[in-house]
Design an enzyme around this catalytic site. Structure first.
Site, PDB file in Angstrom:
ATOM      1  N   ASP A  88      24.228  31.722  11.922  1.00 30.75           N
ATOM      2  CA  ASP A  88      23.496  31.967  10.676  1.00 30.75           C
ATOM      3  C   ASP A  88      21.978  31.833  10.861  1.00 30.75           C
ATOM      4  O   ASP A  88      21.539  31.142  11.779  1.00 30.75           O
ATOM      5  CB  ASP A  88      24.002  31.014   9.569  1.00 30.75           C
ATOM      6  CG  ASP A  88      23.771  29.540   9.880  1.00 30.75           C
ATOM      7  OD1 ASP A  88      24.142  29.086  10.970  1.00 30.75           O
ATOM      8  OD2 ASP A  88      23.190  28.836   9.033  1.00 30.75           O
ATOM      9  N   GLU A 119      18.994  26.303   2.981  1.00 30.00           N
ATOM     10  CA  GLU A 119      20.248  27.054   2.898  1.00 30.00           C
ATOM     11  C   GLU A 119      20.042  28.236   1.954  1.00 30.00           C
ATOM     12  O   GLU A 119      19.532  28.070   0.841  1.00 30.00           O
ATOM     13  CB  GLU A 119      21.380  26.166   2.354  1.00 30.00           C
ATOM     14  CG  GLU A 119      21.921  25.138   3.344  1.00 30.00           C
ATOM     15  CD  GLU A 119      22.896  25.733   4.367  1.00 30.00           C
ATOM     16  OE1 GLU A 119      23.227  26.944   4.271  1.00 30.00           O
ATOM     17  OE2 GLU A 119      23.319  24.967   5.259  1.00 30.00           O
ATOM     18  N   TYR A 169      22.438  30.474   6.351  1.00 32.41           N
ATOM     19  CA  TYR A 169      23.184  30.964   5.200  1.00 32.41           C
ATOM     20  C   TYR A 169      24.272  29.958   4.910  1.00 32.41           C
ATOM     21  O   TYR A 169      24.703  29.200   5.786  1.00 32.41           O
ATOM     22  CB  TYR A 169      23.716  32.386   5.371  1.00 32.41           C
ATOM     23  CG  TYR A 169      24.762  32.683   6.424  1.00 32.41           C
ATOM     24  CD1 TYR A 169      25.885  31.875   6.603  1.00 32.41           C
ATOM     25  CD2 TYR A 169      24.660  33.829   7.209  1.00 32.41           C
ATOM     26  CE1 TYR A 169      26.857  32.190   7.548  1.00 32.41           C
ATOM     27  CE2 TYR A 169      25.629  34.144   8.162  1.00 32.41           C
ATOM     28  CZ  TYR A 169      26.722  33.316   8.318  1.00 32.41           C
ATOM     29  OH  TYR A 169      27.676  33.608   9.250  1.00 32.41           O
ATOM     30  N   THR A 170      24.733  29.946   3.639  1.00 35.38           N
ATOM     31  CA  THR A 170      25.746  28.959   3.254  1.00 35.38           C
ATOM     32  C   THR A 170      27.114  29.301   3.826  1.00 35.38           C
ATOM     33  O   THR A 170      27.912  28.404   4.124  1.00 35.38           O
ATOM     34  CB  THR A 170      25.854  28.863   1.716  1.00 35.38           C
ATOM     35  OG1 THR A 170      26.045  30.186   1.197  1.00 35.38           O
ATOM     36  CG2 THR A 170      24.596  28.248   1.126  1.00 35.38           C
ATOM     37  N   HIS A 184      19.142  28.967  12.287  1.00 33.75           N
ATOM     38  CA  HIS A 184      20.067  27.950  12.791  1.00 33.75           C
ATOM     39  C   HIS A 184      20.644  28.404  14.136  1.00 33.75           C
ATOM     40  O   HIS A 184      20.811  27.608  15.059  1.00 33.75           O
ATOM     41  CB  HIS A 184      21.188  27.718  11.759  1.00 33.75           C
ATOM     42  CG  HIS A 184      21.958  26.455  11.983  1.00 33.75           C
ATOM     43  ND1 HIS A 184      23.123  26.186  11.315  1.00 33.75           N
ATOM     44  CD2 HIS A 184      21.737  25.395  12.799  1.00 33.75           C
ATOM     45  CE1 HIS A 184      23.590  24.998  11.720  1.00 33.75           C
ATOM     46  NE2 HIS A 184      22.764  24.508  12.616  1.00 33.75           N
TER      47      HIS A 184
HETATM   48 ZN   LIG Z   1      23.458  26.741   9.350  1.00 33.77          ZN
END
Ligand SMILES: [Zn+2]
Length: 252
Positions: free
Chosen positions: A149, A97, A33-34, A139
């Site tokens: 994330d 992302e 996620y951003t 990630h």
């Molecule tokens: Zn990441």
């Protein structure tokens, strides 16, 4: 400018990329996620030379897909990471992302349109690069402790229902025996062996240390998201065991 690898993507080039090490082809997908308040702010950051970060794709809340780096190139999204003993995850992967404010923004849900776009993108990349389901990862899987994330609210089950990723139904949380930080012995060693066999970077030494706790939490975040506490309860161990026995690489 370059032509998008995914036909439905708009191209917004980022300067932050290099060559894949030894010309390695990507065979994994890392989802992020951003973690920023808006998608546009995240896209701006991913395209600034001084950020030294990028990803191959960013997916907006409304399902719009932007490609920043050609898939043939090494985008800079994973940082210090490891999976199945490999440490240059950027050379091995496609980075996606997903626009979401993340933990700092209270983990808002991922809209259905956005997840549908993520599914389509993963299916397309997966088919073009022959990516195995168990190599579509968070990630937080490849960088436990350091990264959280795309978070425990990410709908992995929706992806799995569309043939993306590797998942089993998590075992229900019940009482019973559990292992946690400070414990040691053969059962802890067995737990570490299973986590390492699945791909997590974890030494097998039988001490339930901080690293083990962090890897258990990373595992829970992806595969048993109802309770992410780093305690290896029977639900966590059962889920891990069933995930391992359902691995395609074991021929089952
Ligand atoms: Zn990441």
């Amino acid at each position: 400018m370059f032509d998008p690898d995914f036909a439905g993507a708009d191209v917004v080039p980022s300067p932050n990329h290099g060559g894949r090490r030894e010309g390695r082809s990507p065979d994994m997908i890392v989802l992020h996620y951003t973690g920023m308040p808006t998608a546009d702010a995240a896209l701006d950051w991913l395209c600034r030379p001084e950020s030294e970060v990028s990803s191959h794709y960013m997916v907006y809340e409304d399902g719009r897909i932007v490609q920043l780096v050609p898939e043939s190139r090494r985008a800079w999204h994973a940082g210090k990471s490891s999976w199945m003993g490999e440490i240059d995850i950027n050379s091995a992967s496609i980075g996606i992302e997903i626009a979401n404010p993340g933990h700092p923004g209270g983990l808002p849900p991922f809209p259905e349109k956005q997840i549908a776009a993520v599914v389509e993108l993963c299916q397309d990349c997966g088919a073009r690069w022959q990516i195995a389901p168990e190599r579509v990862l968070a990630h937080s899987d490849v960088a436990p402790i350091r990264k959280v994330d795309p978070g425990e609210n990410f709908p992995w089950a929706a992806l799995h229902a569309a043939g993306v990723g590797h998942l089993v139904e998590p075992a229900p949380i019940t009482g019973g025996r559990f292992f946690q930080r400070g414990d040691s012995g053969q059962p802890v060693e067995a737990l570490q062996s299973m986590l390492a066999y699945y791909g997590y970077a974890l030494d097998i030494h039988g001490e339930f240390d901080a690293r083990t706790e962090g890897v258990v939490a990373a595992f829970q975040r992806h595969f048993r998201p109802e309770k992410v506490d780093g305690v290896a309860d029977s639900s966590t161990i059962d889920t891990l065991h069933r995930l391992l026995t359902s691995l395609p690489r074991l021929g089952s």
